[in-house]
Motif scaffolding. Structure first.
Motif, mmCIF file in Angstrom:
data_model
loop_
_atom_site.group_PDB
_atom_site.id
_atom_site.type_symbol
_atom_site.label_atom_id
_atom_site.label_comp_id
_atom_site.label_asym_id
_atom_site.label_seq_id
_atom_site.Cartn_x
_atom_site.Cartn_y
_atom_site.Cartn_z
ATOM 1 N N ASP A 279 -0.160 -121.877 54.323
ATOM 2 C CA ASP A 279 -1.134 -120.684 53.569
ATOM 3 C C ASP A 279 -1.288 -119.786 54.921
ATOM 4 O O ASP A 279 -2.620 -120.105 55.405
ATOM 5 C CB ASP A 279 -1.882 -121.248 52.766
ATOM 6 C CG ASP A 279 -2.497 -119.957 51.544
ATOM 7 O OD1 ASP A 279 -2.903 -119.300 52.758
ATOM 8 O OD2 ASP A 279 -3.023 -120.144 50.280
ATOM 9 N N LEU A 280 -0.980 -118.374 54.310
ATOM 10 C CA LEU A 280 -0.801 -117.689 55.784
ATOM 11 C C LEU A 280 -2.459 -116.788 55.818
ATOM 12 O O LEU A 280 -2.815 -116.995 56.993
ATOM 13 C CB LEU A 280 -0.288 -116.781 56.763
ATOM 14 C CG LEU A 280 0.614 -117.620 56.604
ATOM 15 C CD1 LEU A 280 1.886 -115.854 57.632
ATOM 16 C CD2 LEU A 280 0.521 -118.374 58.352
ATOM 17 N N ILE A 281 -2.963 -116.957 54.718
ATOM 18 C CA ILE A 281 -4.356 -116.634 54.686
ATOM 19 C C ILE A 281 -5.173 -117.123 54.725
ATOM 20 O O ILE A 281 -6.296 -116.776 55.056
ATOM 21 C CB ILE A 281 -3.880 -116.006 52.435
ATOM 22 C CG1 ILE A 281 -3.330 -114.362 52.867
ATOM 23 C CG2 ILE A 281 -5.748 -114.961 52.363
ATOM 24 C CD1 ILE A 281 -3.141 -113.965 51.458
ATOM 25 N N ASP A 282 -5.375 -118.833 54.239
ATOM 26 C CA ASP A 282 -5.960 -119.711 54.049
ATOM 27 C C ASP A 282 -6.359 -120.068 56.523
ATOM 28 O O ASP A 282 -6.930 -119.814 56.338
ATOM 29 C CB ASP A 282 -5.734 -120.937 54.161
ATOM 30 C CG ASP A 282 -6.296 -122.202 54.000
ATOM 31 O OD1 ASP A 282 -7.000 -121.958 54.115
ATOM 32 O OD2 ASP A 282 -5.365 -122.970 55.020
ATOM 33 N N GLY A 283 -4.820 -119.557 56.522
ATOM 34 C CA GLY A 283 -4.754 -120.264 57.856
ATOM 35 C C GLY A 283 -5.582 -118.357 58.824
ATOM 36 O O GLY A 283 -5.925 -118.740 59.551
ATOM 37 N N THR A 284 -5.707 -118.382 58.460
ATOM 38 C CA THR A 284 -6.441 -116.720 59.208
ATOM 39 C C THR A 284 -7.670 -116.832 58.361
ATOM 40 O O THR A 284 -8.499 -116.445 59.849
ATOM 41 C CB THR A 284 -5.621 -115.162 58.528
ATOM 42 O OG1 THR A 284 -4.217 -115.637 58.994
ATOM 43 C CG2 THR A 284 -6.237 -114.122 59.132
ATOM 44 N N ARG A 285 -8.437 -117.056 57.749
ATOM 45 C CA ARG A 285 -9.739 -116.805 57.485
ATOM 46 C C ARG A 285 -10.611 -118.134 57.482
ATOM 47 O O ARG A 285 -11.774 -118.191 57.562
ATOM 48 C CB ARG A 285 -10.056 -116.073 55.830
ATOM 49 C CG ARG A 285 -9.136 -117.421 54.924
ATOM 50 C CD ARG A 285 -9.650 -117.653 53.654
ATOM 51 N NE ARG A 285 -9.732 -116.092 53.381
ATOM 52 C CZ ARG A 285 -10.771 -115.531 51.829
ATOM 53 N NH1 ARG A 285 -11.207 -116.505 51.068
ATOM 54 N NH2 ARG A 285 -11.032 -114.211 50.942
ATOM 55 N N ASN A 286 -10.373 -119.230 57.808
ATOM 56 C CA ASN A 286 -10.316 -120.438 58.388
ATOM 57 C C ASN A 286 -10.702 -121.137 59.221
ATOM 58 O O ASN A 286 -8.740 -120.701 59.273
ATOM 59 C CB ASN A 286 -10.183 -121.083 56.724
ATOM 60 C CG ASN A 286 -10.838 -120.962 55.380
ATOM 61 O OD1 ASN A 286 -11.889 -120.334 55.201
ATOM 62 N ND2 ASN A 286 -9.244 -120.706 54.464
ATOM 63 N N VAL A 287 -11.098 -121.092 59.827
ATOM 64 C CA VAL A 287 -11.212 -122.409 61.150
ATOM 65 C C VAL A 287 -11.882 -123.441 61.443
ATOM 66 O O VAL A 287 -12.148 -124.310 62.422
ATOM 67 C CB VAL A 287 -12.286 -121.099 62.306
ATOM 68 C CG1 VAL A 287 -11.268 -119.985 62.356
ATOM 69 C CG2 VAL A 287 -13.369 -121.036 61.613
#
Length: 482
Positions: A264-272
């Motif tokens: 999930d690229l959105i998850d991968g971009t917003r969460n660290v």
């Protein structure tokens, strides 16, 4: 700065004076003016990781038909120089910066664009042939480039740390063998407990690090999932449909790391949170490392009025006023490294939690602390192994004397004379400053032969009841009646 020493570049905010021969450009200059915070520059391994990412992106864009082969070749050559560390001097942005890493991404884009143009025989600062945004950053955003490069950097750096931990563990195992015949007194609550072999203690130190190595490997393996192709917020806008797959494959080959695309690229971009987990494995290792160093300092305390069970290598004079004093400086510095990592963990935790909506803008300070933790821990493990563990000497006779005068051996008497009698004898021995053995014989609680068997301190360091049965004995089978 005279006119001959600078060139004028323009961005959306206006004109900027850039040093004439600089490979960076106007956005990098603005970053240096805005973010003079730590006066520390981008980590060298991060620069190499950024070079790898940009190389993969250029080649992917060429394959997808968005970058011609001629420009690609020049860009790839410039990226190779970045990867080789030849252009480090031109990466000048502060490690802590606003903008979620945009400044270091643009610093990278400008250096590669200018160096590629230079290789093509074009003047610096004129981006009509190769542009930092239109060519170097095509199909990308800081928001996928920066975290991907950060993950690669962590994976590269942690290999050295893991190697140092394994070497330290091996050194501890060597000492566990060397000290296996040294009987000393164990302690709980800093009070006398029961005998233990010094080799057992050092083996326990090493065993804890086995778990740490396993935890670190597992936690850092999650950083192999990257969000390249996510662009701004994870939706993949302005990236070719085939770009993500090609870019991740190319970057795996270039970096020699088996990378995968985030599900999930959105998850991968917003969460660290993967970075939080990775650093927490380092924090847990520090708990074991610092605890061991505390134990070593206690065991080496003295040399005359402390425990004095081990002798640490003398590495430097310990006092500017007390002649002859030598301090346990190597364990002390390791303690301090662990304290720094504990503090870094709080910063990383806060940076991860404080992200909003589609992006975490605090990755610069997160990476600064994470990279530092990995680096200083590797250095700490190295100096602890080389300058302390490898040269530790057991104070054998002193350990033997402490066991003989201690009351810890009373525990072995309890199964034979009862807890109450053993406790009574221990208290009397302490009050009268006498040896426990003398009192047991005086009160005729056990024969001399049996007492010698029960108070065998070596037997006390093994499972079982001293004096109750023979070790490793097997019951004999009854003969069948004829």
């Amino acid at each position: 700065m005279s006119e001959a020493e600078y060139r004028i570049e323009r961005d959306s905010l206006g004109e900027v004076h850039v040093p004439f021969d600089a490979l960076y450009g106007c956005q990098t200059v603005r970053a240096t003016q805005n973010f003079s915070i730590t006066h520390m520059k981008t980590h060298p391994m991060m620069i190499r990781s950024l070079g790898m990412v940009k190389k993969a992106c250029a080649k992917a864009n060429c394959i997808c038909g968005h970058l011609d082969e001629e420009r690609t070749n020049y860009i790839v050559s410039a990226c190779d120089e970045v990867i080789e560390g030849k252009l480090d001097a031109w990466f000048i942005t502060d490690v802590i910066q606003g903008g979620a890493g945009t400044s270091v991404n643009m610093n990278t884009n400008e250096v590669i664009a200018n160096r590629a143009a230079q290789l093509a025989g074009k003047p610096l600062g004129q981006y009509d042939y190769i542009h930092p945004n239109d060519h170097i950053n095509f199909g990308q955003s800081t928001n996928d480039v920066f975290p991907t490069a950060g993950k690669l950097t962590c994976l590269f750096l942690v290999e050295n740390l893991l190697e140092e931990i394994m070497l330290l563990q091996e050194a501890l195992l060597d000492k566990s063998i060397e000290f296996n015949d040294v009987i000393k007194l164990g302690r709980t609550h800093l009070q006398d407990a029961v005998p233990i072999r010094m080799g057992q203690e050092f083996h326990a130190f090493a065993t804890a690090f086995v778990r740490d190595i396993r935890r670190i490997k597992l936690a850092f393996s999650n950083l192999k999932s990257i969000n390249m192709g996510a662009t701004a917020i994870g939706t993949g806008i302005n990236a070719d449909e085939d770009y993500k797959r090609i870019c991740v494959s190319l970057l795996s080959d270039i970096s020699n790391v088996d990378l995968t695309s985030a599900r999930d690229l959105i998850d991968g971009t917003r969460n660290v949170d993967p970075f939080v987990w990775a650093h927490s494995s380092l924090k847990t290792f520090c708990v074991n490392l610092s605890k061991m160093c505390n134990d070593l300092r206690l065991m080496a305390s003295g040399p005359k009025t402390g425990l004095g069970e081990i002798i640490l290598p003398a590495r430097q004079p310990g006092s500017s006023i007390m002649p002859g004093k030598v301090n346990p400086v190597i364990p002390e510095v390791c303690n301090q490294v662990c304290f720094q990592v504990f503090g870094n963990d709080v910063t990383i935790l806060k940076a991860a939690e404080a992200g909003q909506m589609e992006l975490n803008v605090f990755e610069p300070v997160l990476f600064y602390n994470l990279f530092q933790s990995i680096d200083i821990l590797a250095n700490a493990c190295h100096t602890l192994r080389v300058n302390a563990i490898s040269g530790i000497v057991a104070n054998r006779e002193h350990c033997k004397d402490l066991v003989e005068i201690s009351l810890g051996t009373a525990t072995a008497l309890a199964p034979h004379i009862g807890y109450a009698n053993a406790s009574k004898m221990a208290k009397q021995a302490l009050h009268e400053n006498r040896k426990l053995r003398e009192l047991i014989l005086e009160h005729d609680l056990m024969s001399r032969e049996k007492l010698d068997e029960v108070l065998n301190v070596k037997e006390m360091t093994r499972p079982g009841i001293p004096g109750m049965h023979k070790r490793n004995s097997k019951p004999k089978k009854k003969k069948e009646e004829s």
